[in-house]
Scaffold this motif. Structure first.
Motif, short mmCIF file in Angstrom:
data_model
loop_
_atom_site.label_atom_id
_atom_site.label_comp_id
_atom_site.label_asym_id
_atom_site.label_seq_id
_atom_site.Cartn_x
_atom_site.Cartn_y
_atom_site.Cartn_z
N GLN A 1 43.39 34.45 44.68
CA GLN A 1 43.83 35.07 43.43
C GLN A 1 44.17 36.54 43.65
N LEU A 2 43.30 37.24 44.35
CA LEU A 2 43.53 38.67 44.56
C LEU A 2 44.81 38.90 45.35
N LEU A 3 45.09 37.98 46.28
CA LEU A 3 46.33 38.08 47.04
C LEU A 3 47.53 37.97 46.09
N SER A 4 47.42 37.09 45.08
CA SER A 4 48.48 36.97 44.10
C SER A 4 48.54 38.19 43.18
N PHE A 5 47.37 38.63 42.72
CA PHE A 5 47.35 39.80 41.84
C PHE A 5 47.93 41.02 42.55
N ALA A 6 47.72 41.09 43.87
CA ALA A 6 48.21 42.23 44.64
C ALA A 6 49.73 42.32 44.54
N GLU A 7 50.37 41.19 44.28
CA GLU A 7 51.83 41.18 44.23
C GLU A 7 52.35 41.32 42.81
N ASP A 8 51.46 41.58 41.85
CA ASP A 8 51.86 41.67 40.46
C ASP A 8 51.57 43.09 39.97
N ALA A 9 52.62 43.88 39.81
CA ALA A 9 52.43 45.29 39.48
C ALA A 9 51.71 45.46 38.15
N PHE A 10 52.00 44.59 37.18
CA PHE A 10 51.37 44.70 35.86
C PHE A 10 49.85 44.54 35.98
N ILE A 11 49.47 43.52 36.71
CA ILE A 11 48.02 43.27 36.85
C ILE A 11 47.37 44.39 37.64
N ARG A 12 48.06 44.82 38.69
CA ARG A 12 47.45 45.83 39.55
C ARG A 12 47.29 47.16 38.84
N SER A 13 48.25 47.51 37.99
CA SER A 13 48.22 48.86 37.43
C SER A 13 47.74 48.87 35.98
N LYS A 14 47.82 47.76 35.27
CA LYS A 14 47.51 47.82 33.83
C LYS A 14 46.31 46.97 33.41
#
Lengths: 796, 428
Positions: free
Chosen positions: A544-557
């Protein structure tokens, strides 16, 4: 000889008594006063003792002016012991005692002794006084009538006036002179000459027998017991010349809740009358009533009435004696006093094994397990020949009829007993739960109840059942009742116990410790909190974290909260977490619970810690395939007030559909609506990018406003092992008029094993589903049916 | 151009094909005019180096103590060393191009670390086997039967490894592919391997085929053994590792099936290492096959050899047999045989069938079929001209320099594409 000049005071002003005996006269008797300090108008019961033997008992219930004047309130406290009150039995007692024995006067309620302001009389003194006044006739009881001394209210007066003035305890006596002339047994004048009717006795045993010509008893009534136990009233006694007894409280008829009429050969022989003319009775009034005088009347044309105030001292011992002496009474109690554990407990204490010739019932307890303070469950076999009834009874007075048991036919019992008992042996298997607190150290028995008695047909000691709800269910659900009756069994037996166990566990969980560990720099003002419970496997977090790492919205917001609901994994997960944040640059927190809370409990725990105004409930085995999905879900939630929750299309790893909204479908096997995933396992339909409304969405990926999540009470934590919480949540939202919407073009992969479908891989899983479906149905069956009705209506 | 070559081992300690290819590339790059600075980073298991530490071997060459914690996903045993020691090395050296020759033993997380720390660098990865595709050490043979596996899927992989669910295999593939996703371009030493990876999910345009380089023909090939000594004997050699997948048992079984007449014209030589390390059942099987050889059979058991001895030993044979029962990628022994001018008899599948052209520079036989191999050996003895005709058909494999030049060209092309993409992105 010491004498007191000041009144004796016992206790304090809230619950105390005061009293003094200030007169002892060989002619007039003994006089004084006893006062209930805080309730001066409530008379106090006394007992005159000689040594350790009770001679006489009565109520100090006449108004005494000097005390009333001193208190400023009416005080019913006059103590007057006239020699005429003494019974033959009292004389027998006196005769046995040494003349030097001193008299004592004690308060029945407390056992305290009242002091004497005059020299304390002795038994010898009393004997002389009584001789002077004349002894009562031999063989009669309670024929002596207290004669009112001059200056004090007459007995007639104190009955009608004194008793009527007090709403609590004053009971007007029934009209006097109810003895009629046309009984044929003798002339009324003769009878009256013996005694007036409707007397109030002051002690037990008390009897009133109306004699006819030649002194033969025509009609009579007697109290041998009258006591209050656990708020219920019990009377026992006998009657002569009558088949029934009529009870009154005040002027009102007071039919007892249960009454047993018995043979009394002893009474018959004592009075020299045929055996059938004497009958005993034991009666119980279960409805709570204030302490009062109970009048019993025997006979119809020719009547004998007697009133008595109930006693409460030694009540349990008296009840036990009655139950032991009269098996029919025990049977009546078991049949009639089911809501009264005190009676059931007393009955349980005296029950005997079946007599040799007893052929009405057989039974056995194969397993009896209980959770202290929750209840218990039994399984075994029993059969009975009607009208015999078999009940389960614990020694602490919890009872349930086996008529309510879940039943099934046992070939072994049919084979073993069929020859003797025939068709009664069908349906011998039973499973029954007791839903009241039981002592796990106690015993439990099967009791066969017939008209003439109640007998123990099987006994067992409780074993301890698992106190954890899941473990309990694991034990109970394996008990071999037929599958097709399981839903009924669940509702009638297992479910109330499991519900209580779950509630108790959840109460305990509120105090369970949890630690929060932060990895990476957390987002100070997150837009959305992702709440991800982790159980069994934590390696999904890496993916999951690997996927979240590629999602700017999740990573920053967003902020990510993993709730580790599996304390065994704590070290392993936390140990790897540091590497995760270094490798993937996605900050997250781990909540490490000290106990397993289940999906709902873990999600709610995480939700309480999350800081964002939106919550994404996400399963740890849901893996996003592309970036941007959560941002679009948030936009949709923000876009309309009427949207309560947003879900997404979930696929299996092989590309087939796992979820795109849930429907409710009637499942006859479960007798409940269940969640269905339409299209599950099939290739998904082509996507369209508009959100669409649906009945409910899975909690594996569900976006909701925090405020609303809290307003509806978060996820329900009382399902047994995770199930139905998501549809429950959605229905709570729909009850508030919210829509549940879903995106079909937002695709995540859900690794849920396809094999774990509704049918279940094991019996236990299947039954857990049944339990949860039952619970869900109880709560939402109505709303679902109404929704489906209006849906059909709108299509038409 | 500043380059970093990453390998799963240093040839000082290990002589697998991948590390040799990587080291040869490094040596070529270090000498290439276009290269400003070259660095070689090889994983090591040397106990003298602390776990996770990086230590200099010789100028430009470094050893990194690293290992795999989870072989299922090739995850590193010391992930902190990736975000720590490796990151430091990347910052210090700042390569423009990283040539990665493996993730085995290193941890697949290194790929994302390259991209994270050096967002603009070109990452080129050489695929040496099928480990990413097949959890069975990349063999692509069915677990129970050793049948050939033609394509993977989570469900099929679960059948080979029942203890892992299909979902686990789906995650494994996703996880590996997400890491490979940061690589700009892949190099496959064979078309066969390239196609397997394309079928698995890599975009075809992201994989080039560049053959591993060999030392020049002059360096390897000693004077060719004259076949005019009068005798009509054909010497067939087996070279390399001995393990169940290399098919030595197929060769020995074929030998037991040969006619006595054939043996009069045939000598078999086995030059192989590590038989001692194989399972006892396999050793028993090999021994039993040797026992069954006829009296007349001429088998020379050459045993293990040093790399430097290879050319000499290979010079003594007339042809090389590669009877592997698995697909192979681009077996070094075929390249070596061709560099020595020796035709190859091989199983007719995978990388072997691609590298050896049936009837042109070698012969194919049905994989795993001793009788088919025996037929080929009989054919060699029976047709005196066949060997020389096949030898003439051999095209020399590329040299280190040729192979290295192809790598540099690929790096240039990728860098060009990246620059173009950046420019376009800036315009949009």
């Amino acid at each position: 000889m010491t004498t007191a000049t000041l009144p004796t005071v016992f206790g304090d002003r809230h619950a105390g008594f005061a009293g003094l005996i200030d007169h002892a006269d060989e002619q007039d008797g003994i006089r004084g006063w006893i006062l209930r300090i805080h309730q001066p108008n409530r008379p106090v019961q006394w007992c005159l003792m000689a040594g350790d033997d009770a001679i006489l008992s009565g109520l100090a219930d006449a108004v005494r002016q000097d005390i009333s004047a001193a208190l400023g309130r009416e005080a019913r406290c006059t103590l007057h012991i006239a020699w005429t009150q003494l019974t033959a039995r009292a004389f027998g007692t006196i005769a046995r005692l040494p003349p030097s024995a001193k008299l004592r006067l004690i308060l029945v309620e407390t056992g305290e002794e009242v002091q004497w302001a005059v020299p304390r009389p002795t038994v010898g003194w009393l004997s002389r006084a009584v001789e002077r006044c004349g002894r009562p006739e031999e063989g009669a009881e309670a024929r002596a009538i207290p004669s009112a001394p001059p200056g004090l209210p007459s007995s007639r007066d104190f009955e009608s006036r004194g008793l009527a003035a007090d709403g609590r305890s004053a009971i007007p006596a029934p009209p006097a002179g109810r003895i009629t002339d046309d009984a044929g047994a003798g002339s009324a004048s003769d009878l009256r000459a013996v005694t007036p009717a409707g007397r109030v006795a002051t002690t037990v045993p008390a009897s009133y027998v109306v004699e006819g010509r030649e002194g033969r008893p025509e009609v009579g009534i007697a109290f041998e017991h009258l006591f209050v136990v656990d708020g219920t009233l019990c009377a026992a006694g006998w009657m002569i010349g009558a088949e029934t007894v009529e009870f009154r409280i005040g002027e009102d008829l007071a039919p007892p809740s249960l009454i047993v009429v018995l043979d009394r050969p002893d009474v018959a022989s004592g009075y020299g009358i045929p055996a059938e003319r004497a009958r005993g009775f034991v009666a119980v009034w279960l409805a709570p009533r204030p302490p009062a005088i109970l009048f019993a009347t025997a006979g119809s044309d020719l009547q004998a009435s007697l009133g008595l105030r109930p006693f409460s001292d030694g009540a349990e011992r008296q009840a036990t004696d009655l139950l032991r002496a009269h098996p029919a009474f025990a049977a009546a109690v078991l049949r009639g006093a089911r809501a009264h554990p005190a009676w059931l407990r007393l009955a349980a204490g005296v029950l005997q094994e079946t007599p040799e010739e007893f052929k009405e019932a057989r039974g056995f307890i194969e397993q009896a397990k209980a959770v202290p303070n929750i209840g218990g469950m039994l399984i075994g076999w029993s059969f009975h020949v009607p009208p015999c009834e078999v009940v389960v009874l614990t020694d602490d007075g919890v009872m349930r009829s086996l008529d309510e048991a879940s039943r099934w036919t046992r070939d072994d019992i049919t084979a073993g007993f069929g020859a003797e008992f025939g068709a009664f042996t069908y349906d011998a298997g039973y499973l029954v739960a007791l839903h009241a607190p039981v002592r796990a150290t106690g015993r439990v028995c099967l009791v066969a109840i017939v008209e003439t008695g109640a007998y123990v047909i099987a006994r067992a000691a409780w074993e301890t059942a698992p106190a954890d709800a899941v473990s309990f269910a694991r034990w109970a659900f394996e008990l071999p009742t037929p599958a097709y009756t399981f839903s009924d069994r669940l509702a009638a037996h297992d479910a109330p116990l499991i519900e209580r166990l779950i509630k108790r566990r959840n109460e305990g969980l509120r105090y369970a410790r949890s630690d929060v560990l932060a990895f990476g720099q957390p987002n100070p003002d997150p837009h959305c909190s992702l709440i991800i419970p982790v159980y069994g496997r934590y390696d999904f977090a890496r993916h999951q974290l690997l996927s979240f790492a590629e999602d700017a919205f999740i990573r920053s917001k967003c902020e990510i909260v993993y709730v580790l609901d599996d304390p065994r994994l704590a070290d392993a997960f936390v140990g790897e977490a540091d590497a995760f944040v270094r490798l993937y640059d996605v900050p997250f927190r781990i909540v490490v619970g000290s106990v397993n809370r289940g999906f709902s409990g873990a999600t709610n725990l995480g939700a309480r810690l999350g800081a964002a105004p939106r919550l994404l409930l996400l399963n740890s085995d849901v893996i996003p395939l592309a970036a941007g999905w959560l941002e679009r879900m948030c936009e949709t939630l923000d876009g309309s007030e009427t949207v309560g929750a947003v879900g997404a299309r979930l696929l299996y790893p092989n590309g087939s559909l796992q979820h795109e909204g849930m429907d409710f479908e009637w499942e006859p096997q479960l007798d409940a609506y269940v969640n269905k995933h339409p299209g599950m396992g099939y290739p998904p339909d082509p996507v369209d990018c508009r959100p669409r409304r649906c009945e409910a969405v899975t909690g594996a990926c569900l976006l909701i406003r925090r405020a609303e999540f809290e307003a509806v009470g978060m996820l329900d934590e009382e399902f047994l092992i995770g199930d139905f919480e998501d549809s429950d949540l959605c229905l709570k939202l729909r009850e508030r008029g919210r829509d549940i919407v879903l995106f079909r073009d937002l695709v995540l992969v859900h690794l849920e094993r396809q094999s774990l479908s509704l049918t279940g891989e094991t019996l236990f899983r299947d039954r857990v589903v049944r339990y949860n479906a039952w619970r869900h149905q109880r709560r939402w069956g109505g709303l679902i049916a109404r929704n489906q009705e209006s849906e059909r209506g709108s299509h038409a | 151009m500043r380059v970093l070559v990453v390998a799963n081992a240093h040839p000082d300690h290990s002589v697998g094909g991948a590390e040799i290819a990587a080291y040869n590339l490094f040596q070529f790059l270090a000498a290439a005019p276009a290269v400003e600075a070259a660095m070689f980073l090889a994983r090591t298991a040397l106990k003298s180096i602390a776990p996770g530490s990086i230590s200099a071997r010789r100028p430009g060459e470094f050893l990194w103590r690293q290992d795999i914690g989870d072989w299922f996903t090739f995850s590193s045993a010391y992930p902190r060393a990736i975000s720590d020691q490796l990151r430091t090395l990347l910052f210090r050296h700042r390569p423009d191009v990283i040539f990665v020759h493996h993730y085995l033993h290193l941890g697949i997380e290194i790929l994302r670390e390259f991209r994270r720390t050096l967002p603009d660098c070109t990452i080129i990865m050489t695929l040496h086997e099928f480990g990413a595709i097949c959890n069975r050490q990349g063999q692509m043979l069915k677990a129970d039967s050793n049948r050939l596996c033609f394509s993977e899927s989570p469900e099929d992989c679960h059948l080979c490894f029942p203890e892992r669910s299909a979902e686990d295999f789906w995650l494994r593939r996703l996880y590996i592919q997400k890491h490979l996703g940061v690589v700009d371009s892949f190099v496959a030493p064979s078309h066969f391997l390239r196609e397997r990876y394309v079928a698995w999910g890599l975009a075809p345009e992201r994989i080039d085929v560049i053959e591993n380089g060999q030392p020049g023909r002059d360096a390897l090939a000693p004077p060719r053994r004259s076949r005019s000594r009068g005798e009509r004997t054909v010497t067939v050699g087996f070279f390399g590792q001995i393990n169940p997948y290399k098919g030595l048992d197929v060769l020995l079984a074929a030998a037991t099936a040969l006619d006595a007449a054939v043996w009069r014209g045939l000598v078999l030589e086995v030059h192989g290492a590590n038989l001692d390390e194989q399972s006892s059942s396999f050793r028993v099987r090999i021994d039993a096959l040797r026992e069954r050889l006829p009296e007349t059979a001429r088998l020379h058991w050459g045993g293990p050899y040093e790399r430097t001895e290879l050319a000499g030993r290979m010079a003594r044979v007339d042809c090389v047999v590669v009877p592997s029962i698995w697909w192979e990628n681009s077996p070094m022994v075929i390249q070596e045989a061709f560099a020595c001018g020796k035709p190859v008899i091989c199983s007719g599948i995978g990388g072997m069938a691609e590298k050896v052209r049936d009837g042109i520079d070698g012969l194919h036989f049905e994989v795993g079929n001793p009788l088919a191999l025996a037929e080929r050996l009989t054919q060699l003895v029976a047709e005196p001209d066949l060997l020389s005709r096949l030898a003439e058909g051999i095209i020399a494999p590329p040299t280190y320099a040729e192979s290295g030049a192809a790598y540099i060209a690929l790096a240039d092309r990728v860098a060009q594409v990246r620059r173009t993409a950046t420019t376009i992105a800036a315009l949009v």
